[in-house]
Design a protein around this motif. Structure first.
Motif, PDB file in Angstrom:
ATOM      1  N   UNK A  33      -1.585  17.446  -5.570  1.00 52.92           N
ATOM      2  CA  UNK A  33      -2.974  17.882  -5.423  1.00 52.92           C
ATOM      3  C   UNK A  33      -3.942  16.784  -5.846  1.00 52.92           C
ATOM      4  N   UNK A  34      -3.669  16.159  -6.998  1.00 56.17           N
ATOM      5  CA  UNK A  34      -4.586  15.157  -7.540  1.00 56.17           C
ATOM      6  C   UNK A  34      -4.696  13.920  -6.652  1.00 56.17           C
ATOM      7  N   UNK A  35      -3.576  13.519  -6.036  1.00 62.15           N
ATOM      8  CA  UNK A  35      -3.559  12.296  -5.235  1.00 62.15           C
ATOM      9  C   UNK A  35      -3.647  12.578  -3.741  1.00 62.15           C
ATOM     10  N   UNK A  36      -3.762  13.877  -3.402  1.00 64.32           N
ATOM     11  CA  UNK A  36      -3.761  14.250  -1.980  1.00 64.32           C
ATOM     12  C   UNK A  36      -2.538  13.641  -1.297  1.00 64.32           C
ATOM     13  N   UNK A  37      -1.376  13.884  -1.907  1.00 64.05           N
ATOM     14  CA  UNK A  37      -0.136  13.219  -1.497  1.00 64.05           C
ATOM     15  C   UNK A  37       0.787  14.175  -0.749  1.00 64.05           C
ATOM     16  N   UNK A  38       1.792  13.596  -0.119  1.00 62.63           N
ATOM     17  CA  UNK A  38       2.894  14.350   0.493  1.00 62.63           C
ATOM     18  C   UNK A  38       4.014  14.464  -0.539  1.00 62.63           C
ATOM     19  N   UNK A  39       4.598  15.641  -0.663  1.00 66.51           N
ATOM     20  CA  UNK A  39       5.680  15.858  -1.627  1.00 66.51           C
ATOM     21  C   UNK A  39       7.011  15.953  -0.892  1.00 66.51           C
ATOM     22  N   UNK A  40       7.969  15.109  -1.291  1.00 64.21           N
ATOM     23  CA  UNK A  40       9.317  15.115  -0.735  1.00 64.21           C
ATOM     24  C   UNK A  40      10.321  15.381  -1.854  1.00 64.21           C
ATOM     25  N   UNK A  41      11.504  15.833  -1.489  1.00 67.55           N
ATOM     26  CA  UNK A  41      12.531  16.087  -2.488  1.00 67.55           C
ATOM     27  C   UNK A  41      13.910  15.698  -1.988  1.00 67.55           C
ATOM     28  N   UNK A  42      14.832  15.554  -2.920  1.00 70.07           N
ATOM     29  CA  UNK A  42      16.214  15.253  -2.570  1.00 70.07           C
ATOM     30  C   UNK A  42      17.121  16.341  -3.143  1.00 70.07           C
ATOM     31  N   UNK A  43      18.171  16.734  -2.394  1.00 72.70           N
ATOM     32  CA  UNK A  43      18.436  16.356  -1.002  1.00 72.70           C
ATOM     33  C   UNK A  43      17.340  16.899  -0.080  1.00 72.70           C
ATOM     34  N   UNK A  44      17.089  16.235   1.044  1.00 77.23           N
ATOM     35  CA  UNK A  44      16.061  16.700   1.966  1.00 77.23           C
ATOM     36  C   UNK A  44      16.459  18.019   2.618  1.00 77.23           C
ATOM     37  N   UNK A  45      15.481  18.722   3.166  1.00 79.87           N
ATOM     38  CA  UNK A  45      15.733  20.058   3.715  1.00 79.87           C
ATOM     39  C   UNK A  45      16.768  20.060   4.835  1.00 79.87           C
ATOM     40  N   UNK A  46      16.883  18.959   5.584  1.00 76.84           N
ATOM     41  CA  UNK A  46      17.812  18.940   6.716  1.00 76.84           C
ATOM     42  C   UNK A  46      19.265  19.007   6.292  1.00 76.84           C
ATOM     43  N   UNK A  47      19.590  18.634   5.036  1.00 81.11           N
ATOM     44  CA  UNK A  47      20.982  18.679   4.574  1.00 81.11           C
ATOM     45  C   UNK A  47      21.163  19.512   3.311  1.00 81.11           C
ATOM     46  N   UNK A  48      20.067  20.008   2.737  1.00 81.05           N
ATOM     47  CA  UNK A  48      20.178  20.706   1.446  1.00 81.05           C
ATOM     48  C   UNK A  48      20.994  21.992   1.540  1.00 81.05           C
ATOM     49  N   UNK A  49      21.112  22.582   2.758  1.00 80.14           N
ATOM     50  CA  UNK A  49      21.893  23.814   2.885  1.00 80.14           C
ATOM     51  C   UNK A  49      23.378  23.586   2.640  1.00 80.14           C
ATOM     52  N   UNK A  50      23.817  22.325   2.654  1.00 82.68           N
ATOM     53  CA  UNK A  50      25.230  22.019   2.424  1.00 82.68           C
ATOM     54  C   UNK A  50      25.493  21.521   1.010  1.00 82.68           C
ATOM     55  N   UNK A  51      24.483  21.595   0.172  1.00 84.17           N
ATOM     56  CA  UNK A  51      24.624  21.063  -1.181  1.00 84.17           C
ATOM     57  C   UNK A  51      25.759  21.742  -1.948  1.00 84.17           C
ATOM     58  N   UNK A  52      25.855  23.073  -1.882  1.00 80.40           N
ATOM     59  CA  UNK A  52      26.895  23.779  -2.630  1.00 80.40           C
ATOM     60  C   UNK A  52      28.293  23.385  -2.152  1.00 80.40           C
ATOM     61  N   UNK A  53      28.419  23.113  -0.861  1.00 77.31           N
ATOM     62  CA  UNK A  53      29.725  22.711  -0.321  1.00 77.31           C
ATOM     63  C   UNK A  53      30.160  21.393  -0.944  1.00 77.31           C
ATOM     64  N   UNK A  54      29.252  20.421  -0.964  1.00 79.40           N
ATOM     65  CA  UNK A  54      29.615  19.105  -1.505  1.00 79.40           C
ATOM     66  C   UNK A  54      29.690  19.110  -3.032  1.00 79.40           C
TER      67      UNK A  54
END
Length: 458
Positions: free
Chosen positions: A283-304
């Motif tokens: 909010x303060x920097x008017x920035x984009x927020x990203x995270x790891x693992x990214x959403x495209x692969x995060x559904x497989x996190x429990x498997x790995x």
């Protein structure tokens, strides 16, 4: 406990038996019995015990030959050990890692109870880092014949043939001896290959490092995108999701370049305030927020997360490269805040693989703490910290399901200390600590000050 061959197998062994052929490693040429090898066992109190073997009958003077290594039981009990043969190629490494994980699961399900414990064991050559072998030292306080039969059955079922099995016993003169056995097929018995005396060794690995430190790179901490890809490529027939992850990685440009806007990574253990800080900075920097693992692969996190370190860390490493491509694109339009990135991937891997205490970590300036050359680098990395007591208080208020590593952080103070110290040793870029104990506004202002100072913002 595991049952004898003539009796019904446990559900775990029934599951394992169906996939044993796919896990078997290629047979290795038998090495000489008296090849110089050293061993290190991790005790429950996190102390490490180093020992080696001597074929000499001459009794060595104390303390080297007269002191029993603490990982072995007195004569009323008995100890056993076995290691998985060293693997060189990527396919062998994957199969060896999965085999070690299967053995670990099987041993954890055995009701040894008061009879004994299972300790992690490393076998290594002081002159050949590639010869590192992982295994287990099983202590049986009651010296039950059923324990030995159960272990032999497990090894015949899972280990590459012919499996080797070690039994430790004390002689009348007080010296400790190891009998090395070659296990034949079911119902065919075993063959004694030789006996060697067990003696204490120097309390350090090759070059003064923990033995596992020499194999951290590209086995737990990946130095390049290609190194992590090689591991998952060997998993596609075993883990269908591995191919999907590789497909996403292959769509990403290699060596993407950062845009003109600043990129800020927020690191820290769970419950240190990362979510609050990242949202406030967004909010303060008017920035984009990203995270790891990214959403495209995060559904497989429990498997790995259920896979051994080699495969699990390859997944998280490649997740960072996918996020790097997102960072490159977004940083051309606005500031970017990233919730965890390479530092956390590396810190947790190092703390997991290096057994023992903080002093067993690789020293400062070791290559394992260095940022990969082909991974997009952020402008600043902030490491949020709170006291252990405050972090536990916050976790209890969440009521959320814990990951395996988070549960380990709570239960094992030494593991948490190793993670935190690994964070502190990261370089280029280093983590800048931020005390996250004060109010939300105070922590935000501290973070903004460091970001503006580092990124030369007005």
């Amino acid at each position: 406990m595991l049952q004898r061959s003539a009796l019904p197998l446990s559900p775990l062994l029934l599951r394992v038996r169906g996939g044993a052929a796919a896990m078997a490693l290629p047979p290795k040429n038998a090495s000489p019995i008296h090849t110089e090898r050293c061993f290190v066992a991790a005790l429950p109190d996190a102390d490490l015990v180093y020992f080696t073997l001597s074929s000499s009958d001459r009794k060595l003077p104390a303390p080297r030959g007269g002191t029993r290594p603490r990982c072995f039981l007195p004569p009323t009990g008995r100890c056993y050990s076995f290691c998985i043969p060293a693997a060189q190629s990527p396919s062998e490494r994957v199969r060896a890692a999965r085999l070690h994980r299967r053995l670990q699961q099987a041993l954890s399900e055995q009701p040894f109870g008061a009879r004994g414990k299972v300790l992690s064991l490393l076998s290594y050559s002081p002159h050949d880092p590639a010869a590192l072998e992982r295994g287990f030292l099983v202590q049986d306080a009651q010296r039950s014949p059923e324990t030995e039969r159960s272990l032999e059955e497990l090894l015949r079922l899972l280990m590459p043939a012919p499996a080797r099995f070690c039994v430790y016993e004390e002689a009348a003169d007080g010296q400790l001896w190891r009998a090395l056995w070659r296990l034949k097929g079911a119902g065919e018995g075993k063959e004694l290959l030789g006996r060697t005396r067990v003696v204490l060794a120097a309390a350090e690995g090759p070059s003064g490092l923990h033995p596992a430190a020499l194999q951290l790179l590209d086995s737990a901490v990946f130095s390049s995108r290609e190194a992590a890809c090689r591991v998952l490529e060997e998993c596609t027939s075993l883990i269908p999701e591995a191919k999907a992850v590789l497909d996403f990685v292959n769509e990403c440009p290699k060596n993407p370049k950062k845009g003109d806007f600043p990129v800020v990574v927020i690191e820290g253990l769970d419950a240190t305030g990362k979510t609050t800080v990242t949202q406030s900075l967004k909010t303060s920097l008017n920035a984009v927020l990203l995270g790891t693992p990214p959403s495209c692969v995060s559904q497989w996190r429990k498997i790995f997360d259920e896979e051994p370190t080699l495969i699990r860390r390859a997944f998280y490493a490649l997740s960072n490269y996918i996020v790097a491509s997102e960072i490159a694109e977004e940083s051309t339009k606005s500031p970017v805040i990233v919730d965890r990135y390479w530092h956390s991937t590396a810190a947790y891997a190092i703390a997991t693989e290096i057994s023992g205490k903080v002093q067993n970590l690789p020293p400062c300036h070791h290559q394992v703490y260095c940022w990969p050359e082909d991974l997009l680098k952020p402008d600043v990395v902030l490491l949020l910290t709170v006291s252990p007591e405050e972090r536990i208080r916050r976790l209890q208020g969440r009521g959320m399901e814990k990951t395996r590593e988070e549960a380990e952080l709570e239960a094992n103070t030494l593991f948490r200390q190793k993670v935190e110290e690994s964070y502190r040793r990261m370089v280029n870029p280093a983590c800048q600590p931020v005390d996250a104990s004060p109010s939300r506004e105070e922590v935000l202002q501290t973070a903004l000050h460091l970001i503006k100072q580092q990124c030369h913002l007005l």
